[in-house]
Scaffold this active site. Sequence first.
Site: not given
Length: 421
Positions: A22-23, A308
């Site tokens: 995603k990032n 995270d």
Amino acid sequence: MDSILVKGNGALNGQIPIAGAKNACLTLMPATLLSEEPLTLTNAPRLSDIRTMTQLLQSLGVEVSPLQAGKVITMSSHAEINPLADYEIVRKMRASNLVLGPLLARLGHAVVSLPGGCAIGARPMDIHIDALTALGAEIDLRDGYLHAVARGGLKGAVHEMRLASVGATENFVMAATLAKGNSVLKNAAREPEIVDLVACLRKMGAQIEGEGTSTITIQGVDRLHGATHPVVTDRIELGTYMLAPAICGGEVELLGGRLHLVGAFAEKLDEAGVAVVETERGLKVSRKNGRVQAVNVTTEPFPGFPTDLQAQMMALLCTANGVSVLEEKIFENRFMHAPELIRMGARIDVHGGTATVTGVEKLKGARVMATDLRASVSLILAALAAEGETVVSRVYHLDRGYERVEEKLSACGALIERISA
């Protein structure tokens, strides 16, 4: 509003495919603004954050194809580009600020809203501003918007960041690709997502060296062209699913996983008594010998232990043998999942940026609430190993960063389903 129902069901066995990061994808998508030619991304994840970035780029005048079944996104910035990134879209996702550098490089000016509720001092947009100012931009904050202009275009410069910010590194590197002359960024972030961005920019014709180190050098070029690039494997999704067999028992193979993406995390799992073996297709994870052992964790920038994965690691340590200490050094207020885990019988004591976790033999199912993206999946992991049923509410957070969670875990034997209100 959807919820996730989980029934504790013992060991997990099987395979889980890991999606594109995603990032990384959220960083690669704004790079399309740097060229009039198409940029195609493969292995793109199907997430709500990707849809939000799509909406933002379309509002700027970028043509974006719908995400295809093969996880392919094609973007084209050949038309006239709008320099305004509006609050109504930017407020939904912090990564929206990554259009600032490319817009400055492409147009020489930009007006970009601060991310929702963001005060510069509290969340470090000032690091982005300092980095782009070093390249010759003039940036003023007015009415919640960053008004940026580069009179005569951006110019190469040497800049050292006070913190190794991932987003500021990405904004600087993208902007510097089209700046006049040579640029050097010191104390640059080293995350794999930055390495992936540079690989894509290089395919587009950028001249960049040093990615993955603390010093990145960029030689500006006159223009960039189109490219096709696969999004790197999501190391946070990988780490999250590595914890599933660690918490529940069993053996799970994470398809597409690579050890170099999660080195510090895998070392902590090894210390806790979890085996991680690299295979031809990914990583195979299982407990070494019964109940996991307590370990101490300190979050750090890459290549350290990722912030995270802190919430998910806490879920594991809630059932470990002994007392663990988790120290959060990246973000404040990142222990909001702790009260919800306590509702499930966990023993956690939080003081500022430190959480002390005393392991219990078994967690109990309960109704809990997700407070953010990583907290939501930590509660699901805890629920997999808990006695009875757990209902996790507010899972719209989950959909921002994990695709098909129920399907992936169910395929390994978990009893998990989504409940629509």
